[in-house]
Motif scaffolding. Structure first.
Motif, short mmCIF file in Angstrom:
data_model
loop_
_atom_site.label_atom_id
_atom_site.label_comp_id
_atom_site.label_asym_id
_atom_site.label_seq_id
_atom_site.Cartn_x
_atom_site.Cartn_y
_atom_site.Cartn_z
N TRP A 74 -59.07 -3.18 19.69
CA TRP A 74 -59.11 -4.28 20.63
C TRP A 74 -60.38 -4.18 21.45
O TRP A 74 -61.14 -3.23 21.34
N PHE A 75 -60.62 -5.16 22.32
CA PHE A 75 -61.81 -5.16 23.16
C PHE A 75 -61.82 -3.95 24.10
O PHE A 75 -60.77 -3.42 24.45
N ALA A 76 -63.00 -3.54 24.49
CA ALA A 76 -63.13 -2.42 25.43
C ALA A 76 -62.66 -2.85 26.81
O ALA A 76 -62.87 -3.99 27.24
N SER A 77 -62.03 -1.92 27.51
CA SER A 77 -61.57 -2.21 28.87
C SER A 77 -62.75 -2.13 29.83
O SER A 77 -63.77 -1.51 29.52
N PRO A 78 -62.66 -2.73 31.00
CA PRO A 78 -63.76 -2.64 31.97
C PRO A 78 -64.11 -1.20 32.33
O PRO A 78 -65.27 -0.88 32.56
N SER A 79 -63.14 -0.31 32.38
CA SER A 79 -63.44 1.09 32.70
C SER A 79 -64.24 1.76 31.57
O SER A 79 -65.00 2.69 31.83
N GLY A 83 -69.96 3.29 31.88
CA GLY A 83 -70.98 4.30 31.62
C GLY A 83 -71.91 3.88 30.49
O GLY A 83 -71.74 2.83 29.86
N ILE A 84 -72.88 4.73 30.26
CA ILE A 84 -73.80 4.51 29.13
C ILE A 84 -73.29 5.37 27.97
O ILE A 84 -73.46 6.58 27.96
#
Length: 88
Positions: A74-79, A83-84
């Motif tokens: 699924w899509f990445a969460s905001p957390s 970071g890089i």
């Protein structure tokens, strides 16, 4: 394109393929033949640059040449995006 060993042969193959497909693509997209030809040649150059292997003499770090991580479903969460890293 030093190190992408199949780039120029890919471009050389893309030009006659684009010439053969210009008419049908122009009719399908309802555009001019020169615009369809430009689209086909551009697509061929992009494919030649991105899908050809990189020559091993470039001393590329093998740790960055790893397989794709397909574990994410699924899509990445905001957390995850703070970071890089590979996810961001």
């Amino acid at each position: 394109m030093n190190g992408v060993i199949w780039f120029w042969p890919g471009v050389i193959v893309a030009i006659p393929v684009a010439a053969l497909l210009t008419g049908p693509v122009a009719r399908a997209l309802r555009t001019t033949p020169w615009l369809a030809g430009l689209l086909l040649i551009s697509t061929g150059v992009i494919v030649a640059a991105t899908l050809t292997p990189i020559h091993s003499r470039l001393a590329i770090d093998p740790s960055i040449a790893r397989a794709c991580d397909l574990s994410r479903r699924w899509f990445a969460s905001p957390s995850d995006l703070t970071g890089i890293n590979d996810i961001a």
